[in-house]
Design a protein around this motif. Structure first.
Motif, mmCIF file in Angstrom:
data_model
loop_
_atom_site.group_PDB
_atom_site.id
_atom_site.type_symbol
_atom_site.label_atom_id
_atom_site.label_comp_id
_atom_site.label_asym_id
_atom_site.label_seq_id
_atom_site.Cartn_x
_atom_site.Cartn_y
_atom_site.Cartn_z
ATOM 1 N N SER A 11 23.134 48.712 38.015
ATOM 2 C CA SER A 11 23.886 47.655 38.445
ATOM 3 C C SER A 11 24.167 46.906 37.081
ATOM 4 N N ILE A 12 24.070 47.368 35.809
ATOM 5 C CA ILE A 12 23.799 46.681 34.559
ATOM 6 C C ILE A 12 24.764 46.805 33.752
ATOM 7 N N GLN A 13 25.363 48.203 34.322
ATOM 8 C CA GLN A 13 26.841 48.415 33.916
ATOM 9 C C GLN A 13 28.005 47.930 35.503
ATOM 10 N N ARG A 14 27.633 47.797 36.272
ATOM 11 C CA ARG A 14 28.377 46.993 36.817
ATOM 12 C C ARG A 14 28.853 45.544 36.270
ATOM 13 N N ILE A 15 27.945 45.152 35.829
ATOM 14 C CA ILE A 15 27.837 43.921 35.688
ATOM 15 C C ILE A 15 28.276 43.247 34.853
ATOM 16 N N HIS A 16 28.379 44.001 33.944
ATOM 17 C CA HIS A 16 29.074 44.268 32.353
ATOM 18 C C HIS A 16 31.117 44.132 32.829
ATOM 19 N N GLN A 17 31.032 45.057 33.540
ATOM 20 C CA GLN A 17 32.796 45.714 34.296
ATOM 21 C C GLN A 17 32.888 43.663 34.634
ATOM 22 N N LEU A 18 32.200 43.631 35.645
ATOM 23 C CA LEU A 18 32.789 42.039 36.431
ATOM 24 C C LEU A 18 32.351 41.067 35.592
ATOM 25 N N SER A 19 31.768 41.296 33.965
ATOM 26 C CA SER A 19 32.099 40.164 33.414
ATOM 27 C C SER A 19 33.019 39.970 32.658
ATOM 28 N N ARG A 20 33.706 41.367 32.180
ATOM 29 C CA ARG A 20 34.985 42.019 31.479
ATOM 30 C C ARG A 20 36.391 41.704 32.223
ATOM 31 N N ASP A 21 35.875 41.677 33.605
ATOM 32 C CA ASP A 21 36.868 41.657 34.829
ATOM 33 C C ASP A 21 37.505 40.115 34.682
ATOM 34 N N ALA A 22 36.205 38.665 34.266
ATOM 35 C CA ALA A 22 36.584 37.380 34.576
ATOM 36 C C ALA A 22 37.104 37.472 33.405
ATOM 37 N N ILE A 23 36.397 37.613 32.525
ATOM 38 C CA ILE A 23 37.252 37.235 31.078
ATOM 39 C C ILE A 23 38.495 37.237 30.863
ATOM 40 N N GLN A 24 39.218 39.310 31.549
ATOM 41 C CA GLN A 24 40.419 39.032 31.639
ATOM 42 C C GLN A 24 41.653 38.101 32.523
ATOM 43 N N LEU A 25 40.594 38.122 33.656
ATOM 44 C CA LEU A 25 41.197 36.879 33.800
ATOM 45 C C LEU A 25 41.623 35.943 34.211
ATOM 46 N N LEU A 250 43.964 35.386 44.289
ATOM 47 C CA LEU A 250 45.723 34.555 43.735
ATOM 48 C C LEU A 250 45.897 35.230 42.605
ATOM 49 N N LEU A 251 45.602 35.130 41.608
ATOM 50 C CA LEU A 251 46.288 35.603 40.653
ATOM 51 C C LEU A 251 47.511 36.371 40.152
ATOM 52 N N ASP A 252 47.013 37.404 41.301
ATOM 53 C CA ASP A 252 48.343 38.530 41.883
ATOM 54 C C ASP A 252 49.197 37.862 42.565
ATOM 55 N N ASN A 253 48.742 36.608 43.901
ATOM 56 C CA ASN A 253 50.207 35.798 44.636
ATOM 57 C C ASN A 253 50.718 35.310 43.899
ATOM 58 N N ILE A 254 49.956 35.023 42.210
ATOM 59 C CA ILE A 254 50.423 33.415 41.734
ATOM 60 C C ILE A 254 52.412 34.325 40.658
ATOM 61 N N LEU A 255 51.262 35.459 40.282
ATOM 62 C CA LEU A 255 52.397 36.364 39.637
ATOM 63 C C LEU A 255 53.606 37.298 40.220
ATOM 64 N N ALA A 256 53.291 37.600 41.448
ATOM 65 C CA ALA A 256 54.017 37.231 42.175
ATOM 66 C C ALA A 256 55.725 36.669 42.741
ATOM 67 N N SER A 257 54.771 35.560 42.325
ATOM 68 C CA SER A 257 55.773 34.448 42.864
ATOM 69 C C SER A 257 56.706 33.589 41.924
ATOM 70 N N SER A 273 48.827 42.808 32.519
ATOM 71 C CA SER A 273 49.480 42.280 33.375
ATOM 72 C C SER A 273 51.514 42.665 33.242
ATOM 73 N N TYR A 274 51.659 43.101 34.407
ATOM 74 C CA TYR A 274 53.575 42.986 34.325
ATOM 75 C C TYR A 274 53.554 43.049 35.821
ATOM 76 N N ASN A 275 54.179 41.740 36.244
ATOM 77 C CA ASN A 275 54.673 41.083 37.058
ATOM 78 C C ASN A 275 55.875 41.906 38.232
ATOM 79 N N LEU A 276 56.541 41.804 39.378
ATOM 80 C CA LEU A 276 57.021 42.886 39.307
ATOM 81 C C LEU A 276 58.645 41.802 39.231
ATOM 82 N N ALA A 277 58.323 40.554 38.895
ATOM 83 C CA ALA A 277 59.800 40.382 38.104
ATOM 84 C C ALA A 277 60.113 41.579 36.764
ATOM 85 N N SER A 278 59.260 41.311 35.721
ATOM 86 C CA SER A 278 59.545 42.634 34.597
ATOM 87 C C SER A 278 60.055 43.680 35.511
#
Length: 349
Positions: A11-25, A250-257, A273-278
Motif C-alpha cells: 500500500s505504501i509503495q502504491r501511495i508513493h507511485q500515486l504521488s509521483r503520478d500526481a506531480i507528473q500530471l 482529461l489531460l490525455d484528451n486535451i493533448l490529443a486535441s 509525454s508526446y501527443n498525436l500532433a507530434s
C-alpha cells in the motif's frame, strides 16, 4: 488470510507511485497551460493546485501508514483476537470484523460501533449487532447515549455492572425502557484522537463486565482504532486514485486535441509525454518515443536546440528557437520550438 506487513508495504509503495503520478500530471498540465490559453482553451479551475495538494497529502499519508505499521508490530497483546482486524484495509470488512469479535470477546447481547463524523461533529452508528433475532426493530438503535457521549468526550472507558442500580445512569430513559443492566463502552483512540466508541450491553446478566473486560476491550480497542484508521486512509487513497485517473483522462484528451506538437522531457532528457500532433510532425509514433531519450530518438533536432534547452533549465525562462532538421522519417523540415521549464511543487526546475 493476507500478510499484514506485506499488504501495508504494498500500500505504501502504491501511495508513493500515486504521488509521483500526481506531480507528473501537474507538471504536464503546467507545461500545457500557456498553449491552451492561446488556443482559447482552459483547464478546470484549481486543477494544478489540487494535484499539488494531492501529492503532499499522499506523501504524508505514506509516512503515517509507515509509522502505524511500526506501532502495529509493538502490539502483541490479543494477537489471536485481532489477527483478522489487522489483515484487511477494507473499511466495511474491518468494522464488521471488529464488531463480531467484540461480541465474542465480552459476551455482550448487543453491540455498536460509533465513529465521529467530522462533517456533522456527531457520533454515528456504523455497525451494530444483537444476539436476539426476535427483538423489535424499534430497539435496534436504542442505547445509552449519555454513556457514549461521555466516553467520546473524555476518552475514558465506562463500565457498569448493573445500570438499573447505578446512580450515574438509573434515571436515563434508555436504561429504564430497555432494562439495561451490564454496560461497557470504550473509546477508539488513535494518537490522542478519538475516532469513535465501542458500546456493548446486556439486559439479562448483572456483573457481566468488570475490570478484566474493561482492560481486554481497551486493549482490543487500541488495535481496532489503528485498523480503522488504516482502512479509512486506504479508502481515501482509492478516492484519490479515482480523481487522478479522471484528471489523467482529461489531460490525455486535451493533448490529443492540440494541433501543435507537444512533447515533455524529464531531467534525464527522457520523453514523458508526446501527443498525436507530434507523431505527425516528427514521423515517430508515441509508442516508440515515450520513455526514450530525446537525443537518441530525435538526434537531428536535439543537436540544434540543446543549447537553448540548457538555458531554459538554468534560467527557468521560456525561449523560442527555430530549427531546420532533416529527419529520416520526414526529410527536411522547418520547425519553430517553444521551450518552457518544468517546475515541481516547490517551484524547482
Amino acid at each position: 488470510m493476507f500478510n499484514n506487513g506485506t499488504l501495508i508495504h504494498d500500500s505504501i509503495q502504491r501511495i508513493h507511485q500515486l504521488s509521483r503520478d500526481a506531480i507528473q500530471l501537474a507538471e504536464n498540465l503546467r507545461q500545457q497551460e500557456r498553449q491552451l490559453r492561446k488556443q482559447g482553451m482552459a483547464l478546470p479551475a484549481g486543477s494544478l493546485q489540487k494535484l499539488e495538494a494531492i501529492h503532499v497529502d499522499l506523501e504524508g499519508l505514506a509516512q503515517k501508514i509507515q509509522e502505524q505499521q511500526t506501532e502495529l508490530s509493538q502490539l502483541r497483546m490479543l494477537a489471536n483476537t485481532t489477527e483478522f482486524v489487522n489483515s484487511s484495509l477494507d473499511l466495511d470488512e474491518v468494522l464488521n470484523g471488529v464488531m463480531d469479535r467484540v461480541i465474542q470477546l465480552v459476551g455482550a447481547e448487543r453491540g455498536y460501533i460509533m465513529l465521529h463524523n467530522r462533517v456533522t461533529n456527531e457520533m454515528e452508528i456504523v455497525v451494530n449487532r444483537k444476539l436476539d433475532p426476535t427483538s423489535s426493530q424499534d430497539e435496534e438503535f436504542i442505547f445509552s447515549r449519555t454513556i457514549v457521549e461521555n466516553v467520546a468526550r473524555t476518552g475514558e472507558a465506562i463500565v457498569t455492572t448493573n445500570a438499573q442500580e447505578d446512580s450515574r445512569f438509573k434515571e436515563q430513559d434508555s436504561i429504564i425502557s430497555l432494562a439495561l443492566r451490564s454496560i461497557i463502552c470504550v473509546p477508539l483512540i488513535f494518537r490522542d484522537r478519538i475516532l469513535g466508541t465501542v458500546y456493548c450491553d446486556n439486559r439479562i446478566k448483572d456483573g457481566l463486565f468488570g475490570k478484566r473486560e474493561r482492560r481486554l476491550l481497551n486493549a482490543f480497542g487500541d488495535q481496532a482504532a489503528i485498523a480503522i484508521e488504516n482502512a479509512q486512509l486506504f479508502e481515501q487513497i482509492q478516492q484519490t486514485l479515482r480523481e487522478i485517473t479522471a484528471i489523467k483522462v482529461l489531460l490525455d484528451n486535451i493533448l490529443a486535441s492540440i494541433a501543435s506538437g507537444v512533447m515533455t522531457l524529464d531531467g534525464q532528457e527522457v520523453i514523458t509525454s508526446y501527443n498525436l500532433a507530434s507523431e505527425t510532425i516528427f514521423g515517430l509514433t508515441a509508442e516508440s518515443a515515450l520513455n526514450q531519450r530525446f537525443d537518441v530518438k530525435l538526434p537531428q533536432i536535439y543537436e540544434q536546440i540543446q543549447r537553448e534547452a540548457q538555458l531554459v533549465r538554468s534560467l527557468s525562462e521560456n525561449l523560442t528557437v527555430e530549427a531546420s532538421p532533416t529527419l529520416d522519417q520526414r526529410g527536411p523540415l522547418s520547425l519553430n520550438f517553444k521551450l518552457s521549464p518544468f517546475k515541481d511543487a516547490e517551484r524547482i526546475t
